[in-house]
Design a protein around this motif. Structure first.
Motif, PDB file in Angstrom:
ATOM      1  N   ALA A   6     -12.766  13.067   4.724  1.00  0.00           N
ATOM      2  CA  ALA A   6     -11.641  13.256   3.797  1.00  0.00           C
ATOM      3  C   ALA A   6     -10.327  12.924   4.495  1.00  0.00           C
ATOM      4  O   ALA A   6      -9.428  12.298   3.912  1.00  0.00           O
ATOM      5  CB  ALA A   6     -11.628  14.702   3.282  1.00  0.00           C
ATOM      6  N   ARG A   9      -9.964   9.187   4.793  1.00  0.00           N
ATOM      7  CA  ARG A   9      -9.654   8.574   3.503  1.00  0.00           C
ATOM      8  C   ARG A   9      -8.198   8.840   3.105  1.00  0.00           C
ATOM      9  O   ARG A   9      -7.498   7.953   2.616  1.00  0.00           O
ATOM     10  CB  ARG A   9     -10.616   9.165   2.457  1.00  0.00           C
ATOM     11  CG  ARG A   9     -10.600   8.448   1.142  1.00  0.00           C
ATOM     12  CD  ARG A   9     -11.733   8.974   0.261  1.00  0.00           C
ATOM     13  NE  ARG A   9     -11.619   8.471  -1.097  1.00  0.00           N
ATOM     14  CZ  ARG A   9     -12.361   8.900  -2.120  1.00  0.00           C
ATOM     15  NH1 ARG A   9     -13.286   9.835  -1.917  1.00  0.00           N
ATOM     16  NH2 ARG A   9     -12.193   8.406  -3.327  1.00  0.00           N
ATOM     17  N   ALA A  10      -7.743  10.062   3.322  1.00  0.00           N
ATOM     18  CA  ALA A  10      -6.350  10.406   3.006  1.00  0.00           C
ATOM     19  C   ALA A  10      -5.396   9.606   3.890  1.00  0.00           C
ATOM     20  O   ALA A  10      -4.372   9.084   3.418  1.00  0.00           O
ATOM     21  CB  ALA A  10      -6.117  11.911   3.187  1.00  0.00           C
ATOM     22  N   MET A  13      -5.060   6.122   2.598  1.00  0.00           N
ATOM     23  CA  MET A  13      -4.211   6.046   1.396  1.00  0.00           C
ATOM     24  C   MET A  13      -2.728   6.141   1.772  1.00  0.00           C
ATOM     25  O   MET A  13      -1.890   5.425   1.216  1.00  0.00           O
ATOM     26  CB  MET A  13      -4.580   7.157   0.408  1.00  0.00           C
ATOM     27  CG  MET A  13      -5.911   6.932  -0.304  1.00  0.00           C
ATOM     28  SD  MET A  13      -6.400   8.355  -1.347  1.00  0.00           S
ATOM     29  CE  MET A  13      -5.149   8.305  -2.652  1.00  0.00           C
ATOM     30  N   GLU A  40     -14.369  16.864  -3.498  1.00  0.00           N
ATOM     31  CA  GLU A  40     -13.994  15.639  -4.218  1.00  0.00           C
ATOM     32  C   GLU A  40     -13.552  15.926  -5.651  1.00  0.00           C
ATOM     33  O   GLU A  40     -12.821  15.147  -6.249  1.00  0.00           O
ATOM     34  CB  GLU A  40     -15.164  14.642  -4.227  1.00  0.00           C
ATOM     35  CG  GLU A  40     -15.252  13.907  -2.896  1.00  0.00           C
ATOM     36  CD  GLU A  40     -16.537  13.127  -2.766  1.00  0.00           C
ATOM     37  OE1 GLU A  40     -16.528  11.946  -3.132  1.00  0.00           O
ATOM     38  OE2 GLU A  40     -17.546  13.708  -2.312  1.00  0.00           O
ATOM     39  N   GLN A  45      -5.615  17.103  -0.041  1.00  0.00           N
ATOM     40  CA  GLN A  45      -5.371  16.751   1.351  1.00  0.00           C
ATOM     41  C   GLN A  45      -3.855  16.828   1.565  1.00  0.00           C
ATOM     42  O   GLN A  45      -3.085  16.278   0.757  1.00  0.00           O
ATOM     43  CB  GLN A  45      -5.912  15.365   1.654  1.00  0.00           C
ATOM     44  CG  GLN A  45      -7.420  15.242   1.516  1.00  0.00           C
ATOM     45  CD  GLN A  45      -7.970  15.428   0.099  1.00  0.00           C
ATOM     46  OE1 GLN A  45      -8.888  16.220  -0.123  1.00  0.00           O
ATOM     47  NE2 GLN A  45      -7.401  14.745  -0.900  1.00  0.00           N
ATOM     48  N   VAL A  61      -2.135  14.375  -0.917  1.00  0.00           N
ATOM     49  CA  VAL A  61      -2.976  13.223  -1.258  1.00  0.00           C
ATOM     50  C   VAL A  61      -4.107  13.724  -2.156  1.00  0.00           C
ATOM     51  O   VAL A  61      -4.778  14.715  -1.834  1.00  0.00           O
ATOM     52  CB  VAL A  61      -3.565  12.572   0.004  1.00  0.00           C
ATOM     53  CG1 VAL A  61      -4.425  11.371  -0.364  1.00  0.00           C
ATOM     54  CG2 VAL A  61      -2.450  12.157   0.965  1.00  0.00           C
ATOM     55  N   PHE A  63      -7.554  12.413  -4.244  1.00  0.00           N
ATOM     56  CA  PHE A  63      -8.538  11.361  -4.504  1.00  0.00           C
ATOM     57  C   PHE A  63      -8.658  11.172  -6.021  1.00  0.00           C
ATOM     58  O   PHE A  63      -8.185  12.006  -6.798  1.00  0.00           O
ATOM     59  CB  PHE A  63      -9.890  11.739  -3.889  1.00  0.00           C
ATOM     60  CG  PHE A  63      -9.848  11.947  -2.393  1.00  0.00           C
ATOM     61  CD1 PHE A  63      -9.039  11.156  -1.583  1.00  0.00           C
ATOM     62  CD2 PHE A  63     -10.620  12.937  -1.794  1.00  0.00           C
ATOM     63  CE1 PHE A  63      -9.004  11.346  -0.201  1.00  0.00           C
ATOM     64  CE2 PHE A  63     -10.598  13.129  -0.418  1.00  0.00           C
ATOM     65  CZ  PHE A  63      -9.779  12.342   0.379  1.00  0.00           C
ATOM     66  N   PRO A  64      -9.301  10.065  -6.456  1.00  0.00           N
ATOM     67  CA  PRO A  64      -9.421   9.823  -7.901  1.00  0.00           C
ATOM     68  C   PRO A  64      -9.991  11.041  -8.644  1.00  0.00           C
ATOM     69  O   PRO A  64     -11.042  11.569  -8.261  1.00  0.00           O
ATOM     70  CB  PRO A  64     -10.366   8.622  -7.974  1.00  0.00           C
ATOM     71  CG  PRO A  64     -10.087   7.874  -6.702  1.00  0.00           C
ATOM     72  CD  PRO A  64      -9.840   8.935  -5.677  1.00  0.00           C
ATOM     73  N   GLN A  66      -9.382  13.987  -8.518  1.00  0.00           N
ATOM     74  CA  GLN A  66      -9.399  15.275  -7.799  1.00  0.00           C
ATOM     75  C   GLN A  66      -8.311  16.184  -8.394  1.00  0.00           C
ATOM     76  O   GLN A  66      -7.254  15.713  -8.810  1.00  0.00           O
ATOM     77  CB  GLN A  66      -9.108  15.018  -6.309  1.00  0.00           C
ATOM     78  CG  GLN A  66      -9.480  16.193  -5.407  1.00  0.00           C
ATOM     79  CD  GLN A  66      -9.108  15.902  -3.945  1.00  0.00           C
ATOM     80  OE1 GLN A  66      -8.151  15.187  -3.660  1.00  0.00           O
ATOM     81  NE2 GLN A  66      -9.869  16.449  -3.022  1.00  0.00           N
ATOM     82  N   GLU A 126      -6.981   6.304  -9.901  1.00  0.00           N
ATOM     83  CA  GLU A 126      -6.642   5.628  -8.630  1.00  0.00           C
ATOM     84  C   GLU A 126      -6.325   6.617  -7.514  1.00  0.00           C
ATOM     85  O   GLU A 126      -5.947   6.202  -6.422  1.00  0.00           O
ATOM     86  CB  GLU A 126      -5.427   4.725  -8.829  1.00  0.00           C
ATOM     87  CG  GLU A 126      -5.640   3.611  -9.835  1.00  0.00           C
ATOM     88  CD  GLU A 126      -4.327   2.931 -10.204  1.00  0.00           C
ATOM     89  OE1 GLU A 126      -3.410   2.894  -9.378  1.00  0.00           O
ATOM     90  OE2 GLU A 126      -4.239   2.463 -11.353  1.00  0.00           O
ATOM     91  N   GLY A 127      -6.417   7.922  -7.809  1.00  0.00           N
ATOM     92  CA  GLY A 127      -5.922   8.885  -6.850  1.00  0.00           C
ATOM     93  C   GLY A 127      -4.407   8.905  -6.890  1.00  0.00           C
ATOM     94  O   GLY A 127      -3.791   8.181  -7.702  1.00  0.00           O
TER      95      GLY A 127
END
Lengths: 151, 151
Positions: A6, A9-10, A13, A40, A45, A61, A63-64, A66, A126-127
């Protein structure tokens, strides 16, 4: 997804949005699953830039799809609760605010949530990246509607 | 440089950094020459995102070598003065803080200036973008060292 995944990924982004972190900030991105173990779907984040007695600033941040579950920031020691402004930097955010209903925010748009007011939010497909400007943050005092949540 | 030209240049720097403004925010970028009429040398371009009784957040744009002159934020009505954190997003910022000397900040680095503490800052050769997170902003109460300055 592990916390380390996570965090990666954050960080990706944030980097794609041109937001520069120090290596330490990157390694310390907070992963909040609210004690539910379904990050998720329900989670955040967080990069905390500063949190003094008076001022706090964070990058959130998402996620899509989330979401951050419904909660409020109660008064503390004679002071009104936390006041927070969410400014969307990337993506779309669907914000629900007690008394104001649904608010959809695109990049460059923002909303100020008064103290002690129930709110929740989620990202679109898209998050999203959201800058939060607020009074002091005391996450441990937040009051969540879902009694299963542990912050 | 006219105010309109300064606004265009600041907006271009923000756009290049990936910072999204609404059309209204773009048109209302504040151009501060501190009453000296030498904007490119002494001045600031400012986007105010939010400024409530408790919290303020701004984006400061500095042209190459442009500087903000020495000042402090005095106590107001029983409260300590404005506390501000400068977080550099782009470029290099040279910050001078009473009691701390010279501080050089690169992108991703930040510094918190206590209330009522003299400080000044300038951008390096590439200009800079700085996010400011603070308590309420009351520019008209700032105390500048140079008596010629009018804010």
């Amino acid at each position: 997804m592990t916390d380390a995944e996570a965090r990666d990924r954050a960080a990706a982004m944030l980097a794609e949005a041109g937001i520069v972190l120090t290596p330490l900030e990157r390694d310390e991105i907070e992963i909040a699953d609210f004690g539910l173990g379904r990050l998720e779907e329900v989670g955040l984040q967080i990069v905390v830039y500063v949190n003094t007695d008076r001022v706090c600033a964070k990058e959130l941040v998402l996620f899509p799809q989330q979401r951050c579950p419904e909660h409020r920031h109660p008064p503390v020691g004679g002071e009104p609760g936390k006041e927070e402004t969410f400014r969307v930097r990337r993506g779309t955010v669907h914000l629900q605010v007690e008394g104001a209903g649904d608010v959809v925010l695109a990049p460059g748009e923002q909303y100020t949530i008064p103290p002690n007011t129930l709110h929740s939010f989620r990202a679109g497909d898209e998050g999203a990246i959201v800058s939060e400007f607020s009074t002091r943050s005391r996450d441990e005092l937040d009051v969540f509607t879902d009694p299963q949540i542990v912050r």
